[in-house]
Design an enzyme around this catalytic site. Structure first.
Site, short mmCIF file in Angstrom:
data_model
loop_
_atom_site.label_atom_id
_atom_site.label_comp_id
_atom_site.label_asym_id
_atom_site.label_seq_id
_atom_site.Cartn_x
_atom_site.Cartn_y
_atom_site.Cartn_z
N CYS B 88 0.81 -1.22 0.00
CA CYS B 88 0.00 0.00 0.00
C CYS B 88 0.85 1.27 0.00
CB CYS B 88 -0.96 0.01 1.19
SG CYS B 88 -2.23 -1.27 1.07
N HIS B 344 -9.23 4.10 -1.99
CA HIS B 344 -7.93 3.45 -1.85
C HIS B 344 -7.63 2.54 -3.04
CE1 HIS B 344 -4.34 1.95 -0.19
NE2 HIS B 344 -4.81 0.97 0.53
#
Lengths: 474, 399
Positions: B88, B344
């Protein structure tokens, strides 16, 4: 003379109240047992994992000469469960291994062989037999395991025996019918009593030099209910049949049934008692054992009967038993493929839960080329440290409801061993209030992953509460 | 210590797609959309891009591996393109590569672009993937919320905080981000949500409920970086510059060695300390005007506030409830809604954070504009609390 030196047993945490299933199926009018409970294996338990749990207490002091595994429901048909168990138990590769199968009688046949040979061997027996919803067998059967170690300095010795080979087709299971098929109970009982049980017990007692009435404890794995009671009347034997009580409380454990029942009988026996154990299936084995001293492990086997949690929902039981295939969604489509090269390289450390101790004394899992210990700056060779038999404490934990598991939620977290090892682990046998930071846990062998398409399983250890509850709601 | 890259790299153009369920466009279209905005913002031609770092975390799901998907999508002719992946934290990693190339003098103008097309998985949340054939034999397959949820219990245990009080502070984090996200036109989720709904949401991983978790999105974000001199030549009189970019990675210590109690993310602390030193920040609470942090879960943002040194140890719940990190608080966090509401798309998120700070520093954030902002921080976290890659970047103006 050799004999039994210790016994072990394992039952899964969960129980199904048969009346719960009977209530759900009342509309069908199908006949089924309605009293008592059956033991229910977790989704990640199979005959191998349960056999290992049963055999663990028997391996503490020294390795046996051989390890035998018996089951009619083993997962692998061309990969010896006994050899996988050997690695899980961290026994030396010089220990001989063998699998016994294809008869519920396999355990007593194996036990008789061990006793006649007088060898120091372990026999571990387990079942998780597939059954069909609505069948009497699904409620009558149970999942579980038992183990026995034989050798010198025995607590119980073989006094007499009888073995009769007889292809009585009371029930069978086959590749085309893995859930089994049972014939009429009255036919089975009549033939079993007249042709097998009564003659075998008479012969075994005669060889032991006693009358059947002198038997103090009995563990008779019956093909159908009331077989022993009918035979006992003819034999003049009034000893309690511990297998009958076992059937009522956890179900018929198949090949493991006579061995677990023997453990219960030995727990009830006193030195000097004669104990009869009977294995049934494709004939009969009847063994009369003379008890010389309290048998290690027998009391624990008896105590385990009272531990567990009752499943509240019949549908959950059906799912665990493989009788209800839920659509678990796309996350359940994920597949792992275990590679033989990797299993050969590190598989024995995995299934044995073997970590490594570095030169400064810290233990880590898994081992690595470079130690995780910040005080060490060069590669080194670790000393093996088995973590499977150690307690640990939970550092962090959650009940994950997003991740796919066949029996939600998926509990996992960091687990800290007192020797320094810290491992991210799955947690099993969830307490009613869930797991908590700081809680002490013990290690249990379970299925890590299964690939149904390729027909393969891997095994690893999961952390469970130190003690199990006495029957509550699950 | 090395002198670092403070003020050696300017950002002259940025672009960001609308994040969300972009059924209408593939990964290539998302990259084109972000790149076009960045080019227009920079006021340059595509041919001036000397090198590209493309960030994409889940190549097997959507974009595809190597340089080629980006090179094809943007029709970059024989330009050196490098694909980077750091879970991430991938977006910030792409920016780090481009910035280092400019700072080293290897390239005059570089592009960092992050992209992810997660809604092609067919289900919500991050996809499950192998952890490698060795790790698969022992490592549990917990979900992302499952790994981060463990921060909560450990945090409560360390500080003796009532789990109910912690849950309410976590809910405030999400409540605040939803309120902010409503003002971000490109955000995935633009609806405000009240506290009762957040607290009563279904449980995903104890104690994280649905609204404690960010969703996953489709999206792309891009930054064009160059030297301050070239930036001025392009008409950017006082350009936004990178004050610091730092990264810290786990070496297995948290998972294997012990000592860590699971109540913080040590890599965030290490990356932040280095970033503050590189940027010359002595008192982050006084000097930072805003932060965009990796709020994959509400508890993560709460813990980050302490890991970044913005709250005292054990005080983050109280500071959050006092509104310190609200849009009108002392150090607003997630003015664009953050991962929680802006969305996201993993490989793009680090650059999306930079995009918001970049706009805030230039007074271009529209309804979300937080007055005059001089210094902003982004924090991008990959992996799990016990096995992480943490990136911290600081942005300001050249003068």
């Amino acid at each position: 003379m050799g004999g039994i030196t210790a016994v072990g047993g394992y039952l899964p945490l969960l129980r199904l109240d048969r009346k719960v299933a009977a209530r759900e199926l009342a509309w069908s009018g199908l006949p089924m047992p309605r009293a008592g409970q059956r033991a229910v294996a977790g989704w990640d338990e199979d005959p191998l994992t349960m056999a290992v749990e049963a055999a663990r207490p028997l391996c503490a002091d020294s390795p046996p000469a051989a390890l035998r595994f018996a089951s009619t429901s083993a997962y692998f048909t061309d990969r010896a469960q006994s050899t996988i168990a050997l690695h899980a138990l961290a026994l030396p590769q010089s220990v001989r291994t063998a699998d016994l199968a294809n008869s519920r009688r396999a355990a007593t046949t194996g036990l008789l062989d061990l006793l006649l040979a007088g060898a120091d061997e372990i026999l571990a027996v387990a079942e998780k037999r597939p059954t069909q919803a609505g069948s009497s067998a699904q409620l009558a059967f149970g999942d579980g395991a038992a183990a026995v170690r034989c050798g010198e300095n025995a607590a119980a010795i073989l006094a007499g025996y009888s073995a009769i080979s007889h292809d009585l087709v009371d029930r069978y299971a086959s590749q085309q019918r893995p859930t089994g098929y049972a014939y009429e109970e009255r036919f089975v009982r009549d033939v079993a009593v007249a042709e097998l049980v009564v003659p075998a017990v008479r012969e075994a007692c005669q060889r032991a030099g006693i009358e059947p009435s002198a038997l103090a404890q009995v563990a008779c794995a019956e093909p159908v209910g009331a077989t022993w009671r009918t035979a006992a009347k003819k034999l003049g034997c009034s000893a309690p049949n511990h297998c009958e009580m076992l059937t009522d409380r956890v179900g018929d454990l198949g090949a493991a049934h006579p061995l677990y029942g023997l453990g219960l009988a030995l727990a009830a026996a006193r030195p000097g008692d004669n104990v009869l154990v009977i294995g049934f299936g494709s004939g009969i084995d009847a063994l009369v054992l003379k008890v010389l001293a309290p048998v290690p492990g027998a009391a624990e086997i008896a105590a385990a009967l009272g531990e567990g949690e009752v499943i509240a929902h019949y549908a959950r039981f059906l799912s665990l038993a493989g009788s209800l295939e839920l659509d678990w969604g796309m996350r359940a489509e994920f597949e792992q493929k275990a590679q033989a090269t990797v299993l050969e390289r590190i598989g024995r450390d995995m299934i044995g839960f073997i970590g490594g101790r570095d030169s400064l004394g810290n233990v880590q899992f898994p081992k690595s080329a470079m130690p995780v210990n910040p005080a060490l700056e060069a590669p080194e060779v670790f000393a093996d440290v088995r973590l499977a038999d150690l307690d640990a404490a939970i550092v962090s934990v959650t009940a994950d409801r997003l991740n796919f598991t066949p029996d939600p939620p998926f509990d996992f977290g960091l687990v800290q061993f007192d020797n320094g090892a810290r491992v991210l682990m799955e947690l099993v046998d969830r307490p009613s209030g869930g797991f908590a930071v700081g809680q002490r846990v013990r290690m249990r062998l379970r299925i890590k992953s299964q690939n149904a398409r390729l027909g393969f399983r891997t095994y690893f250890w999961k952390a469970a509460p130190l003690v199990r509850p006495h029957m509550g709601e699950a | 210590m090395a002198s670092g890259i403070r003020d050696k790299v300017a950002i002259v153009g940025m672009g960001c797609t609308r994040f969300g369920e972009r059924w209408d466009v593939g990964a290539d279209g998302l990259m084109v959309e972000a790149f076009a905005e960045a080019l227009a913002d920079a006021g340059i031609e595509r041919s001036r891009i000397g090198a590209v770092w493309v960030g994409n975390a889940l190549d097997d799901i959507n974009v595809g591996n190597s340089a080629l998907p980006a090179a094809h999508a943007l029709r970059l002719d024989k330009v050196p393109v490098t694909r980077v992946e750091n879970m991430c934290a991938t977006g910030t990693e792409a920016l780090r590569g481009a910035a280092y190339a400019v700072a080293s003098g290897a390239v005059d103008i570089a592009l960092a672009i992050g992209v992810e097309k997660l809604k092609d998985t067919g289900y919500g949340g991050l996809p499950l993937r192998t952890k490698g054939v060795q790790n698969d034999l022992w490592m549990p397959y917990g979900s992302a919320p499952g790994t981060f949820a463990q921060l909560a219990g450990a945090y409560a245990a360390r500080h003796g905080i009532d789990p109910g009080d912690l849950k309410r502070a976590m809910a405030h984090v999400s409540w605040k981000s939803h309120r902010n996200g409503a003002l971000a036109p490109k955000a995935h989720m633009r609806g405000a949500v009240d506290m009762e709904k957040i607290l009563g949401a279904p449980m995903i991983a104890d104690p994280l409920g649905l609204f404690d978790c960010c969703g996953v999105s489709d999206g792309a974000a891009a930054a064009i970086v160059t030297t301050p001199e070239i930036a001025k030549a392009l008409g950017k009189a006082n350009p936004v510059t990178i004050k610091a970019i730092q990264l810290a990675s786990s070496n297995g210590w948290e998972m294997q060695f012990g000592a860590w109690d699971g109540a913080s993310v040590p890599n965030t602390r290490a990356a932040a300390a280095r970033a503050y030193a590189e940027a010359g920040i002595r008192d982050p609470r006084a000097e930072l005007d805003l932060t965009e942090v990796h709020d994959c879960f509400s508890i993560t943002e709460l813990v980050i506030m302490e890991d970044l040194g913005l709250s005292d140890e054990g005080r983050a719940p109280a500071d959050i409830m006092d509104g310190r990190y609200d849009s009108d608080g002392a150090i607003p966090c997630q003015l664009d809604g953050g991962l929680k509401c802006f969305g996201h798309p993993v490989g793009a998120s680090g650059l999306r954070m930079a995009y918001e700070v970049y706009n805030q520093l230039q007074g271009r954030a529209g309804e979300r504009q937080r007055g005059k902002a001089d210094l902003g921080l982004t924090h991008n976290l990959g992996g799990s609390p016990f096995n992480s890659v943490a990136a911290v970047a600081v942005f300001g103006r050249l003068d």
